[in-house]
Design a protein around this motif. Structure first.
Motif, mmCIF file in Angstrom:
data_model
loop_
_atom_site.group_PDB
_atom_site.id
_atom_site.type_symbol
_atom_site.label_atom_id
_atom_site.label_comp_id
_atom_site.label_asym_id
_atom_site.label_seq_id
_atom_site.Cartn_x
_atom_site.Cartn_y
_atom_site.Cartn_z
ATOM 1 N N LEU A 1 -2.306 -4.029 -6.465
ATOM 2 C CA LEU A 1 -2.963 -3.763 -5.187
ATOM 3 C C LEU A 1 -4.468 -3.974 -5.280
ATOM 4 N N GLU A 2 -5.082 -3.568 -6.380
ATOM 5 C CA GLU A 2 -6.524 -3.733 -6.522
ATOM 6 C C GLU A 2 -6.917 -5.198 -6.598
ATOM 7 N N SER B 1 2.089 1.803 -3.457
ATOM 8 C CA SER B 1 1.031 2.346 -4.305
ATOM 9 C C SER B 1 0.804 3.827 -4.034
ATOM 10 N N GLU B 2 0.905 4.234 -2.768
ATOM 11 C CA GLU B 2 0.720 5.649 -2.441
ATOM 12 C C GLU B 2 1.877 6.506 -2.945
ATOM 13 N N ARG C 1 0.829 -1.212 0.000
ATOM 14 C CA ARG C 1 0.000 0.000 0.000
ATOM 15 C C ARG C 1 0.857 1.253 0.000
ATOM 16 N N HIS D 1 3.618 5.928 -5.639
ATOM 17 C CA HIS D 1 3.625 5.952 -7.109
ATOM 18 C C HIS D 1 2.187 5.774 -7.616
ATOM 19 N N PRO D 2 1.360 6.810 -7.457
ATOM 20 C CA PRO D 2 -0.050 6.671 -7.886
ATOM 21 C C PRO D 2 -0.221 6.569 -9.392
ATOM 22 N N ASP D 3 0.794 6.973 -10.171
ATOM 23 C CA ASP D 3 0.688 6.928 -11.631
ATOM 24 C C ASP D 3 1.173 5.605 -12.219
ATOM 25 N N ASP D 4 1.700 4.722 -11.404
ATOM 26 C CA ASP D 4 2.176 3.428 -11.885
ATOM 27 C C ASP D 4 0.972 2.490 -11.982
ATOM 28 N N ARG D 5 0.527 2.215 -13.185
ATOM 29 C CA ARG D 5 -0.685 1.418 -13.367
ATOM 30 C C ARG D 5 -0.490 -0.022 -12.927
ATOM 31 N N GLN E 1 -0.751 -0.218 -9.145
ATOM 32 C CA GLN E 1 -2.145 -0.029 -8.742
ATOM 33 C C GLN E 1 -2.975 -1.276 -9.040
ATOM 34 N N ALA E 2 -2.721 -1.920 -10.190
ATOM 35 C CA ALA E 2 -3.478 -3.119 -10.546
ATOM 36 C C ALA E 2 -3.171 -4.270 -9.595
#
Length: 224
Positions: free
Chosen positions: A157-158, A144-145, A141, A147-151, A154-155
């Motif tokens: 983590l989701e 992810s915080e 987490r 590097h919010p632009d790293d898709r 983010q994927a």
């Protein structure tokens, strides 16, 4: 070569126990072998020139990968030392993150959460995969915080969030055939047979994770 380390996982799963069980010379040889292996990867990448080594250039090292993963904690000890002292922008650094993630587990993360592996997108991909594999959710987490632009991060983590059990059970019940429910006997007269077999398999991969792997393969094929 790292494949020359022919020690198997006969030792306890804690680094502290590893340092007590093996002399300093054994640990030093492990660290030097891993460092030599990572240097060879960097040399192969640099020898390819500006065009890059191309797809599949790491396949020649697959036997070394298998040997290090089988060696377990002894190889992880050398990997951890190299990750602490080595440059973070080299291809070998991403390979070391991958190998350390394969040697680690949920109960023994081998210091993965303490690494500062965020220098390049390639390193973050391997780092996010390793954190997800050992279920280090707080560190994932934070990654992810940061590097919010790293898709990709983010994927990853989701896809760790699962739906509530009630929703999953109701969805499963929607596809159950109830047409012969009235014909079923209340008490079965058939004897109960149980086959006692040892379970050695692994749980199946999630569909979301398979999708990520397929997207990565498509990027390799298309050269994206």
């Amino acid at each position: 070569m790292a494949a020359a380390i022919k020690l198997r996982s006969r030792y306890d799963n804690t680094p502290g126990y590893l340092e007590k069980r093996h002399p300093a010379g054994v640990l030093l040889r492990s660290q030097l072998a891993v460092a030599e292996f990572l240097d060879e990867i960097d040399d192969q990448y640099a020898a390819a020139g500006d065009g890059g080594p191309g797809v599949g250039w790491l396949l020649r090292f697959r036997s070394d990968f298998r040997a290090m993963i089988q060696d377990g904690l002894l190889a992880a000890y050398g990997l951890g030392k190299c990750l602490q002292t080595g440059p973070t922008h080299t291809p070998a650094y991403a390979v070391a993150i991958f190998l350390l993630g394969r040697c680690a587990s949920r109960s023994h993360t081998l210091g993965l959460s303490r690494l500062d592996a965020e220098s390049t997108p390639a390193v973050r991909k391997h780092y996010a995969r390793a954190l997800r594999r050992v279920e280090a959710w707080p560190r994932l987490r934070r990654l992810s915080e940061d590097h919010p632009d790293d898709r990709f991060v983010q994927a990853v983590l989701e896809n760790t969030t699962r739906r509530p059990f009630v929703n999953r059970l109701s969805r499963f019940a929607q596809h159950v055939d109830h047409s012969h429910e009235a014909e079923a006997a209340l008490v079965s007269r058939m004897p109960l047979w149980i086959r006692d077999t040892e379970w050695n398999g692994k749980p199946p991969k999630r569909a979301s994770w398979i999708r990520i792997v397929l997207e990565r393969i498509r990027e390799w094929v298309r050269g994206e």
